[in-house]
Design an enzyme around this catalytic site. Structure first.
Site, PDB file in Angstrom:
ATOM      1  N   GLU A   4       0.845  -1.186   0.000  1.00 16.29           N
ATOM      2  CA  GLU A   4       0.000   0.000   0.000  1.00 16.29           C
ATOM      3  C   GLU A   4       0.883   1.240   0.000  1.00 16.29           C
ATOM      4  OE1 GLU A   4      -1.582  -1.093   4.209  1.00 16.29           O
ATOM      5  OE2 GLU A   4      -1.877   1.039   3.978  1.00 16.29           O
TER       6      GLU A   4
ATOM      7  N   SER B 155      -7.539  -2.049   5.999  1.00 16.65           N
ATOM      8  CA  SER B 155      -8.477  -0.945   6.190  1.00 16.65           C
ATOM      9  C   SER B 155      -9.236  -0.662   4.908  1.00 16.65           C
ATOM     10  CB  SER B 155      -7.717   0.307   6.636  1.00 16.65           C
ATOM     11  OG  SER B 155      -7.212   0.115   7.931  1.00 16.65           O
TER      12      SER B 155
ATOM     13  N   ASN C  93       4.844  -2.035  12.460  1.00 15.53           N
ATOM     14  CA  ASN C  93       3.825  -2.385  11.475  1.00 15.53           C
ATOM     15  C   ASN C  93       4.452  -2.419  10.080  1.00 15.53           C
ATOM     16  OD1 ASN C  93       1.464  -2.904  10.122  1.00 15.53           O
ATOM     17  ND2 ASN C  93       0.389  -1.040  10.763  1.00 15.53           N
TER      18      ASN C  93
ATOM     19  N   LYS D  94      -6.354  -7.626  21.706  1.00 18.54           N
ATOM     20  CA  LYS D  94      -7.781  -7.278  21.588  1.00 18.54           C
ATOM     21  C   LYS D  94      -8.479  -8.249  20.637  1.00 18.54           C
ATOM     22  CE  LYS D  94      -6.940  -2.243  21.907  1.00 18.54           C
ATOM     23  NZ  LYS D  94      -7.687  -1.574  22.954  1.00 18.54           N
TER      24      LYS D  94
ATOM     25  N   HIS E 218      -3.335  -9.978  12.099  1.00 17.45           N
ATOM     26  CA  HIS E 218      -2.670  -8.787  11.558  1.00 17.45           C
ATOM     27  C   HIS E 218      -2.225  -7.946  12.757  1.00 17.45           C
ATOM     28  CE1 HIS E 218      -1.782  -5.182   9.406  1.00 17.45           C
ATOM     29  NE2 HIS E 218      -2.777  -4.517   9.987  1.00 17.45           N
TER      30      HIS E 218
ATOM     31  N   SER F 133     -10.535   2.850  13.618  1.00 18.22           N
ATOM     32  CA  SER F 133      -9.875   1.760  12.872  1.00 18.22           C
ATOM     33  C   SER F 133      -9.813   0.498  13.733  1.00 18.22           C
ATOM     34  CB  SER F 133      -8.473   2.177  12.398  1.00 18.22           C
ATOM     35  OG  SER F 133      -7.556   2.238  13.466  1.00 18.22           O
TER      36      SER F 133
ATOM     37  N   CYS G 283      -3.695  -3.115   4.100  1.00 22.74           N
ATOM     38  CA  CYS G 283      -2.860  -4.209   4.629  1.00 22.74           C
ATOM     39  C   CYS G 283      -3.319  -5.584   4.128  1.00 22.74           C
ATOM     40  CB  CYS G 283      -2.857  -4.194   6.150  1.00 22.74           C
ATOM     41  SG  CYS G 283      -2.310  -2.633   6.821  1.00 22.74           S
TER      42      CYS G 283
ATOM     43  N   THR H 200       3.340   3.469  15.947  1.00 24.77           N
ATOM     44  CA  THR H 200       2.920   2.227  15.274  1.00 24.77           C
ATOM     45  C   THR H 200       3.413   2.188  13.822  1.00 24.77           C
ATOM     46  OG1 THR H 200       0.750   3.065  14.533  1.00 24.77           O
ATOM     47  CG2 THR H 200       0.850   2.112  16.729  1.00 24.77           C
TER      48      THR H 200
HETATM   49  N1  CAA Z   1       1.050   2.534  30.771  1.00 29.84           N
HETATM   50  C1  CAA Z   1       0.435   1.457  30.208  1.00 29.84           C
HETATM   51  N2  CAA Z   1      -0.584   1.562  29.311  1.00 29.84           N
HETATM   52  C2  CAA Z   1      -0.977   2.787  28.947  1.00 29.84           C
HETATM   53  C3  CAA Z   1      -0.383   3.955  29.497  1.00 29.84           C
HETATM   54  C4  CAA Z   1       0.674   3.790  30.430  1.00 29.84           C
HETATM   55  N3  CAA Z   1       1.290   4.834  30.972  1.00 29.84           N
HETATM   56  N4  CAA Z   1      -1.000   5.025  28.937  1.00 29.84           N
HETATM   57  C5  CAA Z   1      -1.941   4.552  28.086  1.00 29.84           C
HETATM   58  N5  CAA Z   1      -1.929   3.208  28.095  1.00 29.84           N
HETATM   59  C6  CAA Z   1      -2.755   2.293  27.311  1.00 29.84           C
HETATM   60  C7  CAA Z   1      -4.195   2.730  27.144  1.00 29.84           C
HETATM   61  O1  CAA Z   1      -4.970   2.350  28.265  1.00 29.84           O
HETATM   62  C8  CAA Z   1      -4.571   1.984  25.874  1.00 29.84           C
HETATM   63  O2  CAA Z   1      -4.849   0.651  26.176  1.00 29.84           O
HETATM   64  P1  CAA Z   1      -6.205  -0.051  25.633  1.00 29.84           P
HETATM   65  O3  CAA Z   1      -6.140   0.054  24.114  1.00 29.84           O
HETATM   66  O4  CAA Z   1      -6.129  -1.448  26.124  1.00 29.84           O
HETATM   67  O5  CAA Z   1      -7.335   0.741  26.172  1.00 29.84           O
HETATM   68  C9  CAA Z   1      -3.282   1.988  25.066  1.00 29.84           C
HETATM   69  O6  CAA Z   1      -2.243   2.312  25.989  1.00 29.84           O
HETATM   70  C10 CAA Z   1      -3.267   3.017  23.945  1.00 29.84           C
HETATM   71  O7  CAA Z   1      -3.614   4.239  24.494  1.00 29.84           O
HETATM   72  P2  CAA Z   1      -4.604   5.221  23.693  1.00 29.84           P
HETATM   73  O8  CAA Z   1      -5.800   4.460  23.203  1.00 29.84           O
HETATM   74  O9  CAA Z   1      -4.824   6.439  24.512  1.00 29.84           O
HETATM   75  O10 CAA Z   1      -3.649   5.534  22.458  1.00 29.84           O
HETATM   76  P3  CAA Z   1      -3.825   6.595  21.322  1.00 29.84           P
HETATM   77  O11 CAA Z   1      -5.232   6.988  21.158  1.00 29.84           O
HETATM   78  O12 CAA Z   1      -2.831   7.670  21.543  1.00 29.84           O
HETATM   79  O13 CAA Z   1      -3.353   5.775  20.043  1.00 29.84           O
HETATM   80  C11 CAA Z   1      -4.020   4.265  18.302  1.00 29.84           C
HETATM   81  C12 CAA Z   1      -3.721   4.415  19.797  1.00 29.84           C
HETATM   82  C13 CAA Z   1      -5.369   4.940  18.024  1.00 29.84           C
HETATM   83  C14 CAA Z   1      -4.094   2.782  17.969  1.00 29.84           C
HETATM   84  C15 CAA Z   1      -2.904   4.957  17.473  1.00 29.84           C
HETATM   85  O14 CAA Z   1      -1.664   4.390  17.776  1.00 29.84           O
HETATM   86  C16 CAA Z   1      -3.132   4.873  15.977  1.00 29.84           C
HETATM   87  O15 CAA Z   1      -3.904   5.655  15.413  1.00 29.84           O
HETATM   88  N6  CAA Z   1      -2.435   3.927  15.284  1.00 29.84           N
HETATM   89  C17 CAA Z   1      -2.567   3.762  13.827  1.00 29.84           C
HETATM   90  C18 CAA Z   1      -3.850   3.051  13.437  1.00 29.84           C
HETATM   91  C19 CAA Z   1      -3.854   1.574  13.783  1.00 29.84           C
HETATM   92  O16 CAA Z   1      -2.833   0.954  13.932  1.00 29.84           O
HETATM   93  N7  CAA Z   1      -5.078   1.008  13.889  1.00 29.84           N
HETATM   94  C20 CAA Z   1      -5.207  -0.413  14.159  1.00 29.84           C
HETATM   95  C21 CAA Z   1      -6.434  -0.983  13.474  1.00 29.84           C
HETATM   96  S1  CAA Z   1      -6.385  -0.618  11.702  1.00 29.84           S
HETATM   97  C22 CAA Z   1      -5.262  -1.738  11.060  1.00 29.84           C
HETATM   98  O17 CAA Z   1      -4.926  -2.702  11.687  1.00 29.84           O
HETATM   99  C23 CAA Z   1      -4.711  -1.468   9.701  1.00 29.84           C
HETATM  100  C24 CAA Z   1      -3.323  -0.957   9.868  1.00 29.84           C
HETATM  101  O18 CAA Z   1      -2.353  -1.745   9.858  1.00 29.84           O
HETATM  102  C25 CAA Z   1      -3.119   0.475  10.014  1.00 29.84           C
END
Ligand code: CAA
Length: 417
Positions: free
Chosen positions: A97, A332, A299, A263, A254, A222, A129, A172
């Protein structure tokens, strides 16, 4: 009948014929950053990245390590280790991609740089992906239909995962390629052809407009889309009889980041009627070995599922011989598939011979300042002029193919050290 065309009807292979992944080989950039360093630079507790997201290191590509170079280096390694000659390959598919051109596919460069046969069907597959899995499933059907006529398929997944600096997606990222030789009587995993559970839905969870190098993502949405797609694909797989003869001993998901696999596993186990606590308890055995390599590379989009499979086989192929492995691919946009295969007898010794983690040895740890400087240079990388004549100072690393730059007609130039 002299002069008349003869049509030979090729019968599809018997369903008992074993088809699957014979060889896996990786290519990763020579440098990485440690997520502890990134957390410090972004003012985030390291625990959020290490435990919260389940990531430890992230591969960072240098200018000569574009998706083509990574794909060719993984594929060259796969051909060499498996003893496959370029003329043995009848189908060459690249899933990506992060292609380098809107028209010319990465597969064309791979075909040329490997010296594959002119009679080799060659193309690129794209669905975020899921692109690599689309290629793999196509290769399985190509062999099962009889079109392969004894030849093997080369499927290469290659990507550089990039989000804006400082964004939630930044921890990521990653980069790398996974090449797979797919054939009859495979030495690693025999896949269950035509038995996968598919799911697709038009959603805006992750996208990359044509003029951008960095992906845009609705991060939390996502995650929801991924889990919904998993549930639907898994239920379809069950409906098609996937659980007959027992559930897989291990499952590779994945892996955009390690926590996503946790999860996913919970979600899947719930559909099997298993409680969240019991699902988490089974995670260490059923999923964790598949996360060792992804945690060190990050990733790799199309290759992420197959990096997870490589990780599992590297650590456990010996004990898993004869066992089933579940595979979940998510792209996605979105498209997903749950399918399965069986680790074949002898896979343990073969996986050990492949040295699946070797390309990660001797990597250099970059400072965050160095990583940011590389990222700032990214925008111009595809426009830098290739040195005329000799490859000059831009020599790729020893034994590897590298991107050198573009010529006066904006054609991409590659060189081998
Ligand atoms: N110690 C331990 N854990 C902590 C912590 C700390 N100090 N602070 C936060 N955390 C935990 C949170 O509780 C959370 O855990 P859960 O998911 O179990 O609730 C985790 O860390 C992540 O915290 P946030 O949700 O607050 O993180 P964020 O919002 O800043 O970002 C994300 C997370 C949205 C996945 C971001 O990294 C992102 O946008 N990534 C790119 C998109 C992606 O990878 N999506 C996955 C599905 S899509 C897909 O799979 C296709 C692909 O390849 C892209």
């Amino acid at each position: 009948m002299p002069g008349a065309l003869m049509f030979v009807h090729m019968l599809p292979l018997q369903s008992s014929t074993s088809i699957g992944i014979d060889t896996i080989a990786l290519a990763v950039p020579r440098a990485y950053i440690d997520l502890r360093d990134l957390a410090e630079a972004r003012g985030v507790p390291a625990g959020k990245y290490l435990q919260g997201l389940g990531v430890e290191q992230m591969a960072v590509a240098a200018p000569d390590e574009d998706p083509v170079a990574l794909a060719v280096n993984a594929a060259r390694r796969a051909l060499r280790l498996s003893g496959t000659r370029p003329t043995d390959i009848g189908l060459c598919i690249t899933g990506t991609e992060t292609a380098v051109d809107h028209s010319k596919p990465v597969a064309a460069f791979v075909h040329g740089l490997l010296g594959l046969s002119r009679a080799c069907r060659t193309f690129e597959t794209k669905h975020a992906c899921f692109g690599g899995t689309a290629g793999l499933l196509n290769a399985l059907d190509w062999i099962a239909s009889g079109s392969a006529r004894g030849r093997a398929a080369l499927v290469v997944c290659t990507d550089i995962a990039r989000y804006p600096i400082g964004s939630a997606g930044e921890p990521t990222q990653g980069a790398g390629a996974v090449a797979m030789i797919v054939r009859e009587q495979p030495r690693l995993v025999a896949l269950e052809v035509g038995a996968g559970g598919s799911f697709a839905s038009d959603v805006d969870d992750f996208w990359r407009p044509l003029d951008r190098k960095d992906a845009l993502v609705d991060g939390r949405f996502s995650v929801e889309c991924y889990l919904a797609a998993l549930a639907a694909a898994y239920v379809e797989w069950l409906r098609l009889g996937g659980a007959q003869g027992g559930l897989p001993a291990r499952t590779c998901y994945h892996v955009p980041y390690g926590k996503m696999a946790r999860k996913a596993h919970r979600q899947r186990k719930q559909l099997d009627g298993v409680s969240e606590e019991a699902a988490d308890a089974s995670f260490a055995v059923e999923v964790e070995p598949s996360l060792m390599l992804p945690a060190r590379v990050g990733n790799v989009y199309t290759g992420s599922l197959y990096l997870a499979l490589a990780s599992l086989l590297h650590l456990e192929a010996m004990v898993l011989e004869g066992e089933r492995v579940g595979l979940f691919s998510y792209g996605s946009g979105c498209s997903a598939e749950f399918f399965a295969g069986r680790v074949v007898a002898g896979a343990g010794a073969w996986a050990a011979e492949l040295g699946l983690d070797e390309p990660l040895r001797g990597r250099r740890r970059l400072s965050i300042v160095e990583y940011e400087a590389l990222r700032r240079g990214d925008a111009d990388v595809d426009r830098r002029p290739a040195p005329a004549g000799e490859v000059g100072g831009r020599r790729p690393a020893e034994g590897l193919v590298g991107f050198l730059g573009v010529d006066a007609g904006e054609r991409r130039v590659y060189g081998a050290a």
